[in-house]
Design an enzyme around this catalytic site. Sequence first.
Site, short mmCIF file in Angstrom:
data_model
loop_
_atom_site.label_atom_id
_atom_site.label_comp_id
_atom_site.label_asym_id
_atom_site.label_seq_id
_atom_site.Cartn_x
_atom_site.Cartn_y
_atom_site.Cartn_z
CB SER A 1 -91.56 50.72 52.03
OG SER A 1 -92.28 51.74 52.08
CB THR A 2 -89.72 54.90 50.74
OG1 THR A 2 -90.59 55.36 51.47
CG2 THR A 2 -90.17 54.26 49.75
CE1 TYR B 1 -83.11 60.84 57.41
CE2 TYR B 1 -84.80 62.50 56.62
CZ TYR B 1 -83.55 62.13 56.98
OH TYR B 1 -82.74 63.12 56.71
CB ALA C 1 -99.01 51.75 60.16
CB ALA D 1 -94.18 60.66 55.46
CE1 TYR E 1 -85.46 70.13 57.61
CE2 TYR E 1 -87.15 71.32 57.22
CZ TYR E 1 -85.93 70.84 57.10
OH TYR E 1 -85.11 71.88 56.49
CE1 TYR F 1 -91.83 69.49 56.99
CE2 TYR F 1 -91.47 70.28 59.47
CZ TYR F 1 -91.74 69.21 58.49
OH TYR F 1 -91.76 67.76 58.90
CB VAL G 1 -84.61 64.10 47.56
CG1 VAL G 1 -85.63 63.91 46.29
CG2 VAL G 1 -83.80 65.50 47.08
CB THR G 2 -88.13 61.41 51.01
OG1 THR G 2 -88.99 62.21 51.62
CG2 THR G 2 -86.88 61.32 51.91
P1 NAD Z 1 -91.51 58.66 52.75
O1 NAD Z 1 -92.55 59.27 52.07
O2 NAD Z 1 -90.13 58.17 52.16
O3 NAD Z 1 -91.71 57.22 53.59
C1 NAD Z 1 -93.11 57.04 54.29
C2 NAD Z 1 -93.35 55.80 54.84
O4 NAD Z 1 -94.61 55.75 55.35
C3 NAD Z 1 -93.16 54.79 53.76
O5 NAD Z 1 -92.62 53.53 54.13
C4 NAD Z 1 -94.69 54.50 53.44
O6 NAD Z 1 -94.93 53.15 52.82
C5 NAD Z 1 -95.16 54.70 54.97
N1 NAD Z 1 -96.58 54.87 54.95
C6 NAD Z 1 -97.42 55.63 54.42
N2 NAD Z 1 -98.69 55.61 54.87
C7 NAD Z 1 -98.90 54.52 55.64
C8 NAD Z 1 -99.90 53.75 56.14
N3 NAD Z 1 -101.18 54.20 56.43
N4 NAD Z 1 -99.46 52.53 56.70
C9 NAD Z 1 -98.56 51.87 56.62
N5 NAD Z 1 -97.16 52.55 56.00
C10 NAD Z 1 -97.41 53.97 55.82
O7 NAD Z 1 -91.09 59.87 53.70
P2 NAD Z 1 -89.84 60.34 54.72
O8 NAD Z 1 -89.43 61.58 54.06
O9 NAD Z 1 -88.67 59.14 54.87
O10 NAD Z 1 -90.51 60.71 56.07
C11 NAD Z 1 -90.52 59.81 57.21
C12 NAD Z 1 -90.34 60.70 58.52
O11 NAD Z 1 -89.28 61.45 58.54
C13 NAD Z 1 -91.53 61.68 58.39
O12 NAD Z 1 -91.96 61.80 59.88
C14 NAD Z 1 -91.15 63.02 58.21
O13 NAD Z 1 -91.69 64.19 58.71
C15 NAD Z 1 -89.60 62.74 58.80
N6 NAD Z 1 -88.64 63.84 57.95
C16 NAD Z 1 -88.48 63.83 56.63
C17 NAD Z 1 -87.56 64.55 56.29
C18 NAD Z 1 -87.06 64.83 54.83
O14 NAD Z 1 -86.61 65.68 54.52
N7 NAD Z 1 -87.81 63.76 54.14
C19 NAD Z 1 -86.89 65.29 57.05
C20 NAD Z 1 -86.96 65.32 58.56
C21 NAD Z 1 -87.78 64.51 59.00
#
Ligand code: NAD
Length: 395
Positions: free
Chosen positions: A50-51, A53, A112, A140, A225, A235, A272-273
């Site tokens: 939903s948000t 990555y 999930a 996440a 990451y 981290y 930024v997320t």
């Molecule tokens: P985000 O907060 O934008 O997205 C998290 C997603 O998980 C959302 O769709 C949310 O609804 C879902 N979610 C959370 N808990 C849930 C549950 N119990 N059941 C179902 N869905 C659930 O996060 P993001 O930053 O896109 O991170 C996603 C992945 O990418 C993570 O593994 C993060 O470590 C990794 N990542 C992020 C970055 C960054 O800078 N943002 C960099 C590298 C890797």
Amino acid sequence: MIIAPKTRGFICTTAHPEGCAANVQAQIDYVKSQPALTDGPKKVLVIGSSTGYGLASRIVPAFGNGAATIGVFFEKPGTERKTGSAGWYNSVAFEAAAKEAGLYAKSFNGDAFSNDMKAEVIETIKADLGEVDCIVYSLASPRRTDPTDGETYKSVLKPIGAPYSQKNLNTDTGEVDSVSIEPCTEEEIAQTVKVMGGEDWELWLNALNEAGVLADGFTTVAYSYIGPELTFPIYTNGTIGKAKEHLEGSAAAMNEKFGAGTAFVSVNKALVTQASSAIPVVPLYISLLYKVMKEAGNHEGCIEQIQRLFTDHLANGGEPTLDEKKRIRIDDWEMQESIQSAVGDAWEKITTENLSELSDFSGYKTEFLKLFGFGLEGVDYEADTDPERLLPSQS
Ligand code: NAD
């Protein structure tokens, strides 16, 4: 209702339906402006869709390859009186755009980590698609209830072994101060691994396999990451780093079980997320990184990153390029020597007074508000809008 941003620290408690739709549309437009994928996945399950990555990982195969997508997320629908979460409105907008383009899209809002969610998704795959050929795991979450023992585990962002002190940005006030974080306990490491490690990723793949809904030659990818040394204690060498190590172990275990070249960890860029804005120190690093990468002309957001992931690694007939630890590296541009040394130099000098000169804090704030649908061009924020929206697949 007139919806305005209400921010508190690293969260915004409101979201704008039209703004979120504009944000999703901009990502769709970007994907459509790129060469279409060839030989990419056609039936894609995105867990955490939903948000951030995960949303980009749904948009790229759908609009770059005409894929059917199933999305799983944990979001809050709006009501007559209260706005829903951004991820809810993003998913409503994604489904509407997919429907208009004649693409299959169904979404599941719930936990999930639960067995029920896995069973429900599998039933839908069986009924509608027969199988899936790509599973993106992009959760996440701060907590997870393990369906086997019913216990709820909590993840923490802490250093291991020694306290960590570093410069930090108060994103509310724009002050550069410092943060000191005490080291975690062994129990906190174990709990963080339970939440953010690969256990649930493997549970998903095992459940899909047992149900016979994994296509021949399927692939699965989860995100990680690494980042610069200055954030290592919080981290890569901290509690979350242990969880990411576990994620890599899960990829290896699945490659053993399902065949080499099925499961990948992709190391992505800092962006930024909602998840990253909650990590101490990282928003200051991102503000500096954005400035340096924008000036270098190689800045990317989630959609550009995931477009590159599919184009270079998961579609177009090629094999993914892997590093020595068998990871895909789309953080390669962030980690370039020239980028890192410029960020490192600025890091030494950064203070409250020179924040706007040395960093892209204004870009950070703009991006942060965009996550919730605010500040998008062409959206009338003075207009009355209905916060209650249904997913097209529900109506
Ligand atoms: P985000 O907060 O934008 O997205 C998290 C997603 O998980 C959302 O769709 C949310 O609804 C879902 N979610 C959370 N808990 C849930 C549950 N119990 N059941 C179902 N869905 C659930 O996060 P993001 O930053 O896109 O991170 C996603 C992945 O990418 C993570 O593994 C993060 O470590 C990794 N990542 C992020 C970055 C960054 O800078 N943002 C960099 C590298 C890797």
